[in-house]
Enzyme design. Structure first.
Site, PDB file in Angstrom:
ATOM      1  N   LYS A   1     -25.212 -35.461 -31.126  1.00 27.74           N
ATOM      2  CA  LYS A   1     -25.150 -36.588 -32.094  1.00 27.74           C
ATOM      3  C   LYS A   1     -26.441 -37.031 -32.502  1.00 27.74           C
ATOM      4  CE  LYS A   1     -21.314 -39.000 -31.704  1.00 27.74           C
ATOM      5  NZ  LYS A   1     -20.991 -40.139 -31.155  1.00 27.74           N
TER       6      LYS A   1
ATOM      7  N   ARG B   1     -14.397 -40.262 -21.223  1.00 22.12           N
ATOM      8  CA  ARG B   1     -13.973 -39.874 -22.236  1.00 22.12           C
ATOM      9  C   ARG B   1     -14.768 -39.006 -22.938  1.00 22.12           C
ATOM     10  NH1 ARG B   1     -11.568 -45.192 -21.002  1.00 22.12           N
ATOM     11  NH2 ARG B   1     -10.582 -45.083 -20.483  1.00 22.12           N
TER      12      ARG B   1
ATOM     13  N   TYR C   1     -22.651 -29.817 -32.733  1.00 18.09           N
ATOM     14  CA  TYR C   1     -21.654 -31.057 -32.342  1.00 18.09           C
ATOM     15  C   TYR C   1     -20.277 -30.291 -31.505  1.00 18.09           C
ATOM     16  CZ  TYR C   1     -20.566 -35.139 -31.420  1.00 18.09           C
ATOM     17  OH  TYR C   1     -20.068 -36.743 -31.053  1.00 18.09           O
TER      18      TYR C   1
END
Length: 280
Positions: A211, A193, A140
């Site tokens: 995630k 984003r 991540y």
């Protein structure tokens, strides 16, 4: 004559191979495991399997690499599809780590781990939970940001569900066509984003994938109950629009009423299935 390991026991297993067409309880790959996060692969004992042959070795949920026992290889119809040696999960972890440590940069290390996840989920989560603090920055943030920027080059096989603005009216059908039925968690993004990197379009899929991997490693959510979703409505990133390797829709980002209708339809489909959905 098929060569077998294990002498008389091997010959007896060969005679049992015909039973492979029946349901087999496939044992979890053995290893010392890790208590970190309570990964479901450290708790699983047996899995009912109906598939055979290449369907086993090509399925990351079922594949155990060279940790399959002789009995499993015979009954699953994969004897001869793997090298004859049997390697425990512990030994396979050492091989992965040696390959991992030979990489000189974090992006290459990310690709090693994601390729492993695509091939052998049990081994992937065994490696990940063996030292979660070490691997979290690779799987991540911050490395996943770089991986998203280079997603076209790092892309190996699709993971998750790609829903586009042109799929309006069919989202519920697309969700229902996902091969896993018992979905508990969805992480969704539209790629606009991404970790302060701006509009990465469909390359943003790396965020839901990473995630959810942590939800499994740290929270114990079974990976087959997780679904990463990318809502592709285009991108305003001119570099991606002109990139021949870009894997998403090559038009400007759709906004306004059409976008809102897509989100509403998606959320309605998720709500109808009573799935926890997290936007990112």
């Amino acid at each position: 004559m098929v060569p077998l390991c294990g002498g008389g026991a091997g010959a007896r297993l060969l005679r049992m191979a015909g039973a492979g067409r029946r349901l087999l309880l496939l044992s979890a790959a053995r290893g010392s495991g890790s208590q970190a996060g309570g990964s479901p692969y450290t708790r699983a004992k047996a899995l009912a399997v109906k598939k055979r042959g290449y369907d086993i070795t090509r399925n990351p949920h079922l594949n155990k690499g060279m940790a399959f026992t002789l009995q499993e290889r015979l009954q699953l119809g994969i004897h001869g599809l793997l090298p004859p040696c049997f390697l425990s999960q512990d030994v396979q972890v050492l091989r992965v780590m040696k390959n991992y440590e030979n990489k000189s940069n974090d992006l290459d290390k990310y690709i090693v781990l994601m390729t492993l996840q695509d091939r052998n989920e049990k081994l992937f989560y065994r490696v990940l939970t063996s030292d979660i603090e070490r691997f979290m920055p690779i799987v991540y943030t911050p490395t996943v940001g770089l991986a998203c920027q280079q997603y076209g080059l790092a892309f190996r096989r699709p993971r998750g569900l790609f829903i586009t603005i042109h799929d309006k009216g069919h989202i519920a059908t697309m969700l229902n066509s996902w091969p896993e039925e018992n979905i508990k968690a969805i992480v969704v993004t539209d790629g606009e984003r991404i970790l302060g990197l701006g509009d990465l379009g469909s390359y943003g899929m790396g965020i839901p994938v990473g995630k959810l991997a942590l939800y499994t490693a740290c929270g114990g959510v079974h990976p087959q109950q997780c679904l990463p979703v990318l809502l592709d409505v285009g991108t305003d990133n001119e570099a991606l629009l002109s990139d021949p390797l870009y894997i998403g829709l090559k038009h400007k980002r759709v906004r306004g009423k059409q976008y809102d209708e897509l989100i509403d339809e998606f959320m309605q489909a998720v709500t109808n299935n009573q799935i926890c959905c997290i936007a990112t």
